[in-house]
Design a protein around this motif. Structure first.
Motif, mmCIF file in Angstrom:
data_model
loop_
_atom_site.group_PDB
_atom_site.id
_atom_site.type_symbol
_atom_site.label_atom_id
_atom_site.label_comp_id
_atom_site.label_asym_id
_atom_site.label_seq_id
_atom_site.Cartn_x
_atom_site.Cartn_y
_atom_site.Cartn_z
ATOM 1 N N ARG A 94 -12.543 41.897 59.958
ATOM 2 C CA ARG A 94 -13.549 40.890 59.705
ATOM 3 C C ARG A 94 -13.119 40.037 58.518
ATOM 4 N NH1 ARG A 94 -18.846 44.579 60.682
ATOM 5 N NH2 ARG A 94 -18.934 44.330 62.920
ATOM 6 N N SER A 95 -12.498 40.681 57.537
ATOM 7 C CA SER A 95 -12.000 39.903 56.413
ATOM 8 C C SER A 95 -10.942 38.934 56.903
ATOM 9 C CB SER A 95 -11.419 40.814 55.346
ATOM 10 O OG SER A 95 -12.446 41.558 54.750
ATOM 11 N N ALA A 96 -10.140 39.377 57.859
ATOM 12 C CA ALA A 96 -9.109 38.501 58.411
ATOM 13 C C ALA A 96 -9.763 37.293 59.046
ATOM 14 C CB ALA A 96 -8.279 39.246 59.454
ATOM 15 N N LEU A 97 -10.888 37.501 59.740
ATOM 16 C CA LEU A 97 -11.632 36.425 60.371
ATOM 17 C C LEU A 97 -12.071 35.420 59.329
ATOM 18 C CD1 LEU A 97 -12.400 36.706 63.464
ATOM 19 C CD2 LEU A 97 -14.727 36.930 62.693
ATOM 20 N N GLU A 98 -12.640 35.950 58.229
ATOM 21 C CA GLU A 98 -13.141 35.081 57.183
ATOM 22 C C GLU A 98 -11.981 34.329 56.532
ATOM 23 O OE1 GLU A 98 -16.266 34.630 56.302
ATOM 24 O OE2 GLU A 98 -17.188 36.125 57.586
ATOM 25 N N ARG A 99 -10.881 35.075 56.239
ATOM 26 C CA ARG A 99 -9.741 34.449 55.582
ATOM 27 C C ARG A 99 -9.137 33.397 56.471
ATOM 28 N NH1 ARG A 99 -6.355 39.456 53.534
ATOM 29 N NH2 ARG A 99 -4.794 38.186 54.504
ATOM 30 N N TRP A 100 -9.118 33.690 57.744
ATOM 31 C CA TRP A 100 -8.592 32.780 58.722
ATOM 32 C C TRP A 100 -9.413 31.507 58.693
ATOM 33 C CZ3 TRP A 100 -5.120 30.687 61.033
ATOM 34 C CH2 TRP A 100 -5.140 30.232 62.352
ATOM 35 N N ARG A 101 -10.705 31.636 58.695
ATOM 36 C CA ARG A 101 -11.574 30.478 58.682
ATOM 37 C C ARG A 101 -11.371 29.687 57.384
ATOM 38 N NH1 ARG A 101 -17.015 31.995 60.865
ATOM 39 N NH2 ARG A 101 -17.136 33.269 59.033
ATOM 40 N N MET B 1 -21.634 24.900 50.893
ATOM 41 C CA MET B 1 -21.841 26.262 50.367
ATOM 42 C C MET B 1 -22.876 26.987 51.228
ATOM 43 S SD MET B 1 -23.271 27.404 46.652
ATOM 44 C CE MET B 1 -21.883 26.924 45.655
ATOM 45 N N GLU B 2 -22.619 28.283 51.473
ATOM 46 C CA GLU B 2 -23.564 29.026 52.309
ATOM 47 C C GLU B 2 -24.878 29.143 51.582
ATOM 48 O OE1 GLU B 2 -21.018 32.542 52.567
ATOM 49 O OE2 GLU B 2 -21.111 32.304 54.703
ATOM 50 N N THR B 3 -25.960 29.248 52.411
ATOM 51 C CA THR B 3 -27.232 29.562 51.777
ATOM 52 C C THR B 3 -27.129 30.981 51.239
ATOM 53 O OG1 THR B 3 -28.117 30.480 53.795
ATOM 54 C CG2 THR B 3 -28.440 28.115 53.419
ATOM 55 N N ASP B 4 -28.066 31.312 50.371
ATOM 56 C CA ASP B 4 -27.996 32.637 49.751
ATOM 57 C C ASP B 4 -28.143 33.753 50.775
ATOM 58 O OD1 ASP B 4 -29.533 31.889 46.503
ATOM 59 O OD2 ASP B 4 -27.524 31.584 47.306
ATOM 60 N N LEU B 5 -28.942 33.506 51.811
ATOM 61 C CA LEU B 5 -29.119 34.543 52.827
ATOM 62 C C LEU B 5 -27.805 34.777 53.591
ATOM 63 C CD1 LEU B 5 -31.305 36.370 53.935
ATOM 64 C CD2 LEU B 5 -31.836 34.661 55.658
ATOM 65 N N LYS B 6 -27.171 33.686 53.958
ATOM 66 C CA LYS B 6 -25.894 33.805 54.660
ATOM 67 C C LYS B 6 -24.848 34.437 53.758
ATOM 68 C CE LYS B 6 -24.309 30.596 57.465
ATOM 69 N NZ LYS B 6 -23.864 29.268 57.950
ATOM 70 N N LEU B 7 -24.919 34.067 52.482
ATOM 71 C CA LEU B 7 -23.973 34.649 51.531
ATOM 72 C C LEU B 7 -24.158 36.155 51.464
ATOM 73 C CD1 LEU B 7 -21.822 34.413 49.335
ATOM 74 C CD2 LEU B 7 -23.623 33.877 47.691
ATOM 75 N N LEU B 8 -25.412 36.582 51.416
ATOM 76 C CA LEU B 8 -25.681 38.024 51.350
ATOM 77 C C LEU B 8 -25.152 38.737 52.595
ATOM 78 C CD1 LEU B 8 -27.047 40.014 49.411
ATOM 79 C CD2 LEU B 8 -29.141 39.777 50.753
ATOM 80 N N GLU B 9 -25.363 38.117 53.760
ATOM 81 C CA GLU B 9 -24.842 38.716 54.994
ATOM 82 C C GLU B 9 -23.328 38.827 54.934
ATOM 83 O OE1 GLU B 9 -28.323 36.895 57.936
ATOM 84 O OE2 GLU B 9 -26.247 36.221 58.138
ATOM 85 N N SER B 10 -22.697 37.779 54.441
ATOM 86 C CA SER B 10 -21.235 37.795 54.340
ATOM 87 C C SER B 10 -20.769 38.868 53.356
ATOM 88 C CB SER B 10 -20.724 36.434 53.870
ATOM 89 O OG SER B 10 -21.047 35.439 54.792
ATOM 90 N N ARG B 13 -20.822 42.145 54.996
ATOM 91 C CA ARG B 13 -19.726 42.292 55.964
ATOM 92 C C ARG B 13 -18.400 42.522 55.287
ATOM 93 N NH1 ARG B 13 -21.806 37.665 58.492
ATOM 94 N NH2 ARG B 13 -20.020 36.469 57.737
ATOM 95 N N GLY B 14 -18.376 42.321 53.963
ATOM 96 C CA GLY B 14 -17.126 42.544 53.252
ATOM 97 C C GLY B 14 -16.231 41.320 53.209
ATOM 98 N N SER B 15 -16.835 40.148 53.308
ATOM 99 C CA SER B 15 -16.037 38.928 53.267
ATOM 100 C C SER B 15 -15.492 38.691 51.860
ATOM 101 C CB SER B 15 -16.923 37.739 53.669
ATOM 102 O OG SER B 15 -16.356 36.525 53.195
ATOM 103 N N GLU B 16 -14.178 38.587 51.775
ATOM 104 C CA GLU B 16 -13.573 38.400 50.456
ATOM 105 C C GLU B 16 -13.931 37.049 49.856
ATOM 106 O OE1 GLU B 16 -9.581 41.133 51.061
ATOM 107 O OE2 GLU B 16 -9.541 39.407 49.720
ATOM 108 N N SER B 17 -13.995 36.031 50.699
ATOM 109 C CA SER B 17 -14.313 34.706 50.156
ATOM 110 C C SER B 17 -15.757 34.675 49.657
ATOM 111 C CB SER B 17 -14.075 33.622 51.202
ATOM 112 O OG SER B 17 -14.931 33.805 52.302
ATOM 113 N N ALA B 18 -16.648 35.378 50.368
ATOM 114 C CA ALA B 18 -18.032 35.439 49.918
ATOM 115 C C ALA B 18 -18.139 36.184 48.586
ATOM 116 C CB ALA B 18 -18.913 36.120 50.981
ATOM 117 N N TRP B 19 -17.360 37.262 48.475
ATOM 118 C CA TRP B 19 -17.387 38.007 47.210
ATOM 119 C C TRP B 19 -16.793 37.180 46.075
ATOM 120 C CZ3 TRP B 19 -20.238 41.704 45.524
ATOM 121 C CH2 TRP B 19 -20.806 42.609 46.423
ATOM 122 N N ASP B 20 -15.805 36.378 46.388
ATOM 123 C CA ASP B 20 -15.249 35.506 45.356
ATOM 124 C C ASP B 20 -16.323 34.552 44.838
ATOM 125 O OD1 ASP B 20 -13.397 32.675 44.953
ATOM 126 O OD2 ASP B 20 -12.766 34.522 43.984
#
Lengths: 232, 204
Positions: A94-101, B1-10, B13-20
């Motif tokens: 999933r991180s790959a998906l996000e990074r990809w985007r 920029m994502e809304t705060d709710l979307k940011l929280l969901e991200s 999910r473990g999104s690195e860009s969201a955590w950044d």
């Protein structure tokens, strides 16, 4: 003493603004009236709580200082370590998906409206002799495991990830006629937010369909699962 | 920029860009909270506390219902960590490398020790986050003037007369604003009797 007068006196005593006579007056009031004593204690509590909490409430609105850049890697390392211990394959993919985007949007790869990006879904596979389904994606979005191999997640026969280094390679693959042993090709157009499928129908005719990309990563996974099942 | 709710969901999910994004937004919160008066850490140590706090948030994100709650949690965790660091430093200074209670700090150092942050150290984290939200709601309707007066009076220790001079207003107005602010907070606290009961045990 009415309520307002008592409250004002209590506030002055708590704020250390009261004279000795005012303080004595308050003491005698709360000594003989339990309700007034409780009211005074509640006000004192509110003052104490606020004194502790105000710095935090202000901190919650703070916009600076900015995160020092030399600490960013430290945070990223800690983050990856914690995420890896949770659900390694799914989270990393999933991180790959996000990074990809992110990678795509940063580089504006989709200039001219043809910005089609294929994303790996959780159904990445090794090819077999049977007619296969290809999912195209850029190579940089593939997660690599500790030994350098491409990481795969729950395998199913017949679906293959096809990595590309450049947009040119990707476009060539996308536009090419379906080879004989390829039943379908899937990719995502990030710019328009659609998933495209080119597939071979039951009578051998090649058809193409597209639909809006699902909003969340979880829904996207389900969407890819459904599309792959549909063309099999 | 994502809304705060979307940011929280991200984030969940473990999104690195969201955590950044989240780290950059939450660092000022953590840094400033780490400089709580009860800790009084210098900037370099506050920075360390802030970074340590941010690394702890990854496991906590599933527990919060909104990004605002995550902000409150960040502030609470950073302040607690900072106060804990101060206690350790004080204990090391006295010799023995044993942490000392904040009550003891107050007893031996008298007026030299800032208020010991009883609620911060005794309420559990979820209660503190609830308290932050409750106080935020209580103070919001007061207006900027009253909030500034409360801050200057309670944290800077300015008397009514000093506040009146600083803010160029009659001393009576100062008193009224502070009085209304405290009543507002008290009224809001009384709507959470469980929380108020716990607070009363620890605040003298």
């Amino acid at each position: 003493m009415d309520d307002q007068a008592f409250q004002e006196l209590a506030t002055r005593v708590i704020s250390r603004e009261a004279s000795a006579m005012e303080s004595a007056r308050l003491e005698s009031t709360i000594a003989r009236d339990a309700a007034r004593r409780a009211e005074f204690e509640a006000l004192k509590c509110a003052t104490g709580v606020l004194s502790e909490a105000l710095p935090l409430l202000q901190a919650m609105k703070a916009a600076g200082p900015a995160l020092p850049e030399h600490r960013v890697n430290e945070l990223k390392t800690a983050l990856r370590g914690q995420l890896r211990t949770r659900r390694p394959e799914t989270i990393l993919l999933r991180s790959a998906l996000e990074r990809w985007r992110d990678w795509i949007f940063e580089r504006k790869v989709f200039a001219g409206g043809l910005a089609a990006v294929a994303l790996a879904c959780v159904l990445i596979f090794v090819s077999t002799d049977q007619p296969r389904i290809e999912v195209g994606m850029y190579e940089t979005a593939v997660m690599r495991g500790g030994n350098g191999d491409v990481r795969v997640v729950p395998a199913r026969p017949g679906v293959q990830m096809v990595p590309f280094k450049t947009e040119e390679e990707f476009e060539k693959w996308r536009k090419a006629v379906l080879p004989g042993r390829v039943k379908a090709r899937l990719w995502i157009d990030e710019e328009s937010g659609t998933v495209h499928v080119r597939f071979r129908g039951d009578r051998g005719e090649v058809r193409e369909s597209s639909e809006p990309l699902a909003a969340s990563a979880k829904d996207q996974e389900n969407q890819f699962t459904r599309l792959i099942q549909a063309v099999k | 920029m994502e809304t705060d709710l979307k940011l929280l969901e991200s984030l969940r999910r473990g999104s690195e860009s969201a955590w950044d994004d989240a780290f950059r937004r939450l660092y000022p919160v953590a840094f400033n909270a780490a400089q709580h008066p009860s800790a009084a850490l210098p900037p370099a140590e506050a920075e360390d506390v802030a970074i340590e706090t941010l690394t702890q948030l990854v496991d906590k994100v599933a527990e919060v219902k909104s990004f605002q709650e995550l902000v409150a949690l960040t502030a609470v965790m950073a302040a607690r960590r900072a106060i804990s660091e101060r206690r350790k430093k004080y204990a090391e200074k006295r010799g023995g490398n044993q942490t000392t209670s904040l009550d003891h700090l107050r007893e031996v150092a008298g007026d030299q020790v800032e208020p010991v942050a009883c609620a911060l150290n005794t309420l559990d984290t979820s209660d503190l986050v609830e308290l932050m939200e409750l106080l935020r709601e209580a103070l919001e309707p007061l207006g900027e003037t009253a909030r500034v007066l409360l801050h200057d009076h309670l944290l800077q220790g300015l008397a009514y007369k000093e506040l009146a001079e600083k803010h160029q207003m009659p001393i009576g107005t100062v008193g009224v604003n502070i009085h209304r602010g405290l009543l507002q907070v008290r009224a809001r606290l009384e709507q959470s009797p469980g929380l108020l009961k716990e607070l009363r045990q620890f605040l003298r």
